[in-house]
Write a protein that holds these residues in place. Structure first.
Motif: not given
Length: 278
Positions: A77-82, A87-90, A93-95
């Motif tokens: 989660w820290q990669t997207y939200f920390g 990376k950006e939170p959206y 979704l980029f599977v």
């Protein structure tokens, strides 16, 4: 002459006009297709109705895709939200950019299988045993998507089959890395054949062959995970507990659970509807 190294692909995306064709997605599609094909053959060999596995596969794949991504995002989660997110939170979704946790894929995919079995009135145990080898072979194919993305590689090595990683993906000049994608792919192929053999020779009813798959996969994943250097759970380094990575602890728990299940069900009678283990 032995190989001096294993090269990584120079690209993992090709364009058909303006449409991107991603190797990671292709590996996932081929893996799913092969697993479904093999499972359908095994289901029919044990007397099951034609098309059953195909009907069950759609919700299983959808649920599995969602579960695999959820596990990845929750663990990383820290990669997207920390506060130090790279990376950006959206982008969670980029599977297609990589990042599917097998634990979440199997867990939520299993929910999809259970729901589909209930809808068709098919017992879950024989279905789980039928699809177990297909899952192992599918994982072997899907792991090559990591090769194309140059991700989830291991620590530096001087072995002749070391993997080349370019600097854009974290590699250092003149340094080779353990090809953990290849180790796991080969392990999964061996596991798939072992499960087929076990299904023919041992009493593996009521989900016991699936439990063997879980035990076999987690045993391999434990030592392969120990070679990896990707920052699972963190941004620039992996989160560990007592020196073990998150996925190693998950492997230990699931391995123990599979052994407990095999032990407690060792004297159960076969499923009445489908007695032959394929």
């Amino acid at each position: 002459m032995p190989l001096a190294s294993i090269p990584s692909p120079s690209q993992g995306v090709w364009y058909l006009g303006f449409v991107p064709i991603r190797a990671y997605a292709l590996c996932f599609i081929v893996a799913s297709g092969f697993g479904i094909w093999l499972s359908e053959r095994r289901w029919r060999a044990r007397g099951g109705e034609r098309g059953t596995i195909g009907d069950i596969a759609m919700p299983a794949v959808i649920f599995g895709l969602v579960g695999g991504r959820l596990y990845h995002v929750l663990v990383d989660w820290q990669t997207y939200f920390g506060p130090r997110a790279i990376k950006e939170p959206y982008q969670a979704l980029f599977v297609w950019e990589g990042g599917l946790g097998i634990w979440g894929a199997v867990a939520l995919g299993g929910v999809g299988v259970w729901l589909a079995c209930r809808r068709r009135g098919v017992p879950l145990g024989p279905v789980a045993d039928t699809i177990a080898p297909g899952i192992a072979f599918g994982q072997a194919i899907a792991r090559w998507g990591n090769w194309f993305n140059q991700e989830l590689y291991g620590s530096p090595t001087t072995l002749p089959w070391g993997l080349e990683i370019d600097q854009a993906h974290g590699g250092l000049p003149g340094t080779l890395y353990h090809p953990t994608f290849l180790y796991e792919s080969l392990w999964d192929v061996a596991l798939g054949f072992a499960l087929i053999l076990a299904g023919r020779r041992l009493r593996t009813d009521r989900g016991r062959l699936f439990a063997l798959y879980v035990a076999g996969y987690t045993a391999g994943r434990f030592w392969i995970e120990g070679l990896r250097i990707d920052p699972v759970g963190g941004v620039d380094h992996a989160v560990t507990l007592l020196g073990l990575r998150i996925n190693q602890w998950t492997s230990i728990v699931l391995f123990a659970g599979a052994l407990i299940f095999l032990w407690t069900t060792r004297r159960k009678e076969n499923e009445p509807a489908l007695e032959h283990s394929a």
